[in-house]
Structure formats: structure tokens, C-alpha cells
Design a protein around this motif. Structure first.
Motif, PDB file in Angstrom:
ATOM      1  N   TYR A   5     -46.656  41.997  -8.438  1.00 22.74           N
ATOM      2  CA  TYR A   5     -46.083  40.892  -7.694  1.00 22.74           C
ATOM      3  C   TYR A   5     -46.851  40.646  -6.398  1.00 22.74           C
ATOM      4  N   ARG A   6     -47.234  39.393  -6.202  1.00 23.73           N
ATOM      5  CA  ARG A   6     -47.964  38.935  -5.019  1.00 23.73           C
ATOM      6  C   ARG A   6     -49.316  39.618  -4.824  1.00 23.73           C
ATOM      7  N   THR A   7     -49.909  40.043  -5.890  1.00 27.31           N
ATOM      8  CA  THR A   7     -51.227  40.657  -5.831  1.00 27.31           C
ATOM      9  C   THR A   7     -52.262  39.616  -6.223  1.00 27.31           C
ATOM     10  N   ARG A   8     -53.370  39.592  -5.482  1.00 30.20           N
ATOM     11  CA  ARG A   8     -54.472  38.691  -5.817  1.00 30.20           C
ATOM     12  C   ARG A   8     -55.584  39.493  -6.464  1.00 30.20           C
ATOM     13  N   ARG A   9     -56.172  38.933  -7.492  1.00 32.16           N
ATOM     14  CA  ARG A   9     -57.321  39.540  -8.157  1.00 32.16           C
ATOM     15  C   ARG A   9     -58.453  38.525  -8.123  1.00 32.16           C
ATOM     16  N   VAL A  10     -59.567  38.916  -7.545  1.00 36.20           N
ATOM     17  CA  VAL A  10     -60.741  38.055  -7.460  1.00 36.20           C
ATOM     18  C   VAL A  10     -61.652  38.439  -8.623  1.00 36.20           C
ATOM     19  N   LEU A  11     -61.744  37.542  -9.593  1.00 32.10           N
ATOM     20  CA  LEU A  11     -62.481  37.822 -10.829  1.00 32.10           C
ATOM     21  C   LEU A  11     -63.619  36.824 -11.012  1.00 32.10           C
ATOM     22  N   PRO A  12     -64.711  37.268 -11.601  1.00 30.13           N
ATOM     23  CA  PRO A  12     -65.789  36.325 -11.911  1.00 30.13           C
ATOM     24  C   PRO A  12     -65.264  35.185 -12.788  1.00 30.13           C
ATOM     25  N   GLU A  13     -65.687  34.002 -12.487  1.00 27.18           N
ATOM     26  CA  GLU A  13     -65.275  32.822 -13.250  1.00 27.18           C
ATOM     27  C   GLU A  13     -65.563  32.998 -14.738  1.00 27.18           C
ATOM     28  N   SER A  14     -66.642  33.714 -15.049  1.00 23.94           N
ATOM     29  CA  SER A  14     -67.052  33.888 -16.442  1.00 23.94           C
ATOM     30  C   SER A  14     -66.254  34.968 -17.181  1.00 23.94           C
ATOM     31  N   SER A  15     -65.315  35.622 -16.502  1.00 26.42           N
ATOM     32  CA  SER A  15     -64.478  36.617 -17.186  1.00 26.42           C
ATOM     33  C   SER A  15     -63.763  35.945 -18.354  1.00 26.42           C
ATOM     34  N   PRO A  16     -63.551  36.676 -19.441  1.00 24.23           N
ATOM     35  CA  PRO A  16     -62.875  36.071 -20.597  1.00 24.23           C
ATOM     36  C   PRO A  16     -61.492  35.507 -20.222  1.00 24.23           C
ATOM     37  N   ARG A  17     -61.204  34.349 -20.761  1.00 24.33           N
ATOM     38  CA  ARG A  17     -59.928  33.680 -20.472  1.00 24.33           C
ATOM     39  C   ARG A  17     -58.738  34.572 -20.821  1.00 24.33           C
ATOM     40  N   ASP A  18     -58.826  35.264 -21.959  1.00 23.49           N
ATOM     41  CA  ASP A  18     -57.731  36.148 -22.376  1.00 23.49           C
ATOM     42  C   ASP A  18     -57.463  37.221 -21.324  1.00 23.49           C
ATOM     43  N   PHE A  19     -58.527  37.762 -20.751  1.00 26.28           N
ATOM     44  CA  PHE A  19     -58.369  38.792 -19.727  1.00 26.28           C
ATOM     45  C   PHE A  19     -57.680  38.222 -18.494  1.00 26.28           C
ATOM     46  N   LYS A  20     -58.116  37.037 -18.054  1.00 26.77           N
ATOM     47  CA  LYS A  20     -57.498  36.405 -16.879  1.00 26.77           C
ATOM     48  C   LYS A  20     -56.032  36.089 -17.148  1.00 26.77           C
ATOM     49  N   ASP A  21     -55.733  35.629 -18.359  1.00 24.40           N
ATOM     50  CA  ASP A  21     -54.342  35.347 -18.714  1.00 24.40           C
ATOM     51  C   ASP A  21     -53.501  36.621 -18.710  1.00 24.40           C
ATOM     52  N   PHE A  26     -49.118  39.813 -15.659  1.00 22.72           N
ATOM     53  CA  PHE A  26     -48.555  40.915 -14.867  1.00 22.72           C
ATOM     54  C   PHE A  26     -48.122  40.454 -13.478  1.00 22.72           C
ATOM     55  N   GLY A  27     -48.220  39.157 -13.229  1.00 12.08           N
ATOM     56  CA  GLY A  27     -47.735  38.609 -11.966  1.00 12.08           C
ATOM     57  C   GLY A  27     -48.779  38.478 -10.878  1.00 12.08           C
ATOM     58  N   ALA A  28     -50.017  38.744 -11.191  1.00 10.42           N
ATOM     59  CA  ALA A  28     -51.068  38.643 -10.180  1.00 10.42           C
ATOM     60  C   ALA A  28     -51.609  37.220 -10.115  1.00 10.42           C
ATOM     61  N   GLU A  29     -51.992  36.826  -8.933  1.00  9.88           N
ATOM     62  CA  GLU A  29     -52.701  35.557  -8.750  1.00  9.88           C
ATOM     63  C   GLU A  29     -54.171  35.819  -9.048  1.00  9.88           C
ATOM     64  N   VAL A  30     -54.779  34.993  -9.870  1.00 11.58           N
ATOM     65  CA  VAL A  30     -56.190  35.140 -10.211  1.00 11.58           C
ATOM     66  C   VAL A  30     -56.992  34.112  -9.419  1.00 11.58           C
ATOM     67  N   ILE A  31     -57.932  34.610  -8.667  1.00 11.34           N
ATOM     68  CA  ILE A  31     -58.867  33.744  -7.945  1.00 11.34           C
ATOM     69  C   ILE A  31     -60.212  33.877  -8.648  1.00 11.34           C
ATOM     70  N   GLU A  32     -60.677  32.778  -9.201  1.00 10.30           N
ATOM     71  CA  GLU A  32     -61.943  32.795  -9.927  1.00 10.30           C
ATOM     72  C   GLU A  32     -63.076  32.500  -8.954  1.00 10.30           C
ATOM     73  N   VAL A  33     -64.092  33.348  -8.993  1.00 11.28           N
ATOM     74  CA  VAL A  33     -65.207  33.204  -8.065  1.00 11.28           C
ATOM     75  C   VAL A  33     -66.490  32.950  -8.852  1.00 11.28           C
ATOM     76  N   HIS A  34     -67.230  31.974  -8.381  1.00  9.56           N
ATOM     77  CA  HIS A  34     -68.547  31.698  -8.946  1.00  9.56           C
ATOM     78  C   HIS A  34     -69.593  31.852  -7.847  1.00  9.56           C
ATOM     79  N   GLU A  35     -69.351  31.226  -6.718  1.00 10.78           N
ATOM     80  CA  GLU A  35     -70.245  31.291  -5.557  1.00 10.78           C
ATOM     81  C   GLU A  35     -69.754  32.387  -4.611  1.00 10.78           C
ATOM     82  N   PRO A  36     -70.594  32.813  -3.667  1.00  8.27           N
ATOM     83  CA  PRO A  36     -70.134  33.789  -2.673  1.00  8.27           C
ATOM     84  C   PRO A  36     -68.907  33.259  -1.942  1.00  8.27           C
TER      85      PRO A  36
END
Length: 159
Positions: A5-21, A26-36
Motif C-alpha cells: 500500500y502506497r509504495t512506488r516502484r520505478v520500473l523500466p518502461e520496457s519491463s513486461p506488461r504482465d510484470f507491471k500489472d 499488490f497495491g504499488a504505484e508503478v512509475i515507468e521510466v525511459h529517460e533519466p
């Protein structure tokens, strides 16, 4: 069930969609990163690096310089160091994590060490996927500025 709950995960944009889903489930916010990007004050992602297996590395500003934490360094550990230094225009104090050098020959490893020295890397802590020879050669060159690293290792630095 929500575990993050209320956890942010900064993941590469290219991470598999299933993994991000799955992370979102689990209640985490996913922040997709491509650029610095700056994750929070003094903590940065290099953004996605590499062409095959894309990765990001964590860069932390400290009083002594930048600390670069790699994953497996598939994009090349020297490329990661150069990116971190260029992003924030500061010296590299410590590089720690996987160096992806397992299986490299002595000449290749010595070339990487020379590039680290040229880039001004002050301390090193190679661990998984670096290889025993890599650790031995880095330890010879860096001496007391070599840190034995591994799972659970705590390295304290002034921030």
C-alpha cells in the motif's frame, strides 16, 4: 490482497506488461521510466540503458560524490558510469552491484579497470555476475577502496 500500500516502484518502461500489472495488483504505484529521472531528492534513475536487455541503475548523491548501484550491468558497467557522471556532472565515489563481467579474460577486465580509473571512480564493490577474477583484479588495483559486496551487505555513507 494488497501488500504494498502506497509504495512506488520505478520500473523500466520496457519491463513486461504482465510484470507491471502484477506489481500494481499488490497495491504499488508503478512509475515507468525511459529517460533519466529524479526519483526523490538526490536519488536518480539513469533511465533505460542498453539495447538487448534494458536496465536502469540507481544514482545517489552523497557528500563524497555519486554512488552508482547497478543491477546486472548488461548495458556495460562503464557505459553506466559514464551515463551517471554525464547526467549529474559530478564525480563517481562508488560503483556497486553486478558488473556483468563473468567469463571475461584478464585483458578485458584490466581494460574496464583502466576505464574506471580514467572516469575517476574512487571505490568499487562488484558482486553477482562479476566473477571471481574480476573481483580479484579490482581488489588488486583498488586495495582498501575495494569493498567485498554481496546480498545483505550494508555500506554506510554520509548523504
Amino acid at each position: 490482497m494488497r501488500l504494498c500500500y502506497r509504495t512506488r516502484r520505478v520500473l523500466p518502461e520496457s519491463s513486461p506488461r504482465d510484470f507491471k500489472d502484477e506489481v500494481r495488483a499488490f497495491g504499488a504505484e508503478v512509475i515507468e521510466v525511459h529517460e533519466p529521472m529524479e526519483i526523490c531528492s538526490g536519488v536518480h534513475s539513469t533511465g533505460e540503458l542498453g539495447s538487448g536487455i534494458k536496465e536502469q541503475s540507481l544514482v545517489i548523491k552523497t557528500k563524497k560524490g555519486l554512488v552508482v548501484i547497478t543491477g546486472c550491468a548488461h548495458p556495460g558497467v562503464v557505459n553506466i558510469v559514464e551515463k551517471a557522471k554525464a547526467m549529474l556532472d559530478e564525480e563517481i565515489y562508488l560503483v556497486m552491484g553486478g558488473f556483468h563481467m563473468l567469463g571475461m579474460g584478464e585483458n578485458q577486465i584490466e581494460a574496464v579497470i583502466a576505464q574506471f580509473k580514467e572516469e575517476g571512480v574512487q571505490r568499487v564493490a562488484p558482486c553477482h555476475c562479476s566473477g571471481d577474477l574480476t573481483r580479484e583484479l579490482f581488489q588488486e588495483v583498488y586495495g582498501e577502496d575495494f569493498i567485498e559486496a554481496g546480498a545483505g551487505k550494508i555500506v554506510e555513507l554520509e548523504r
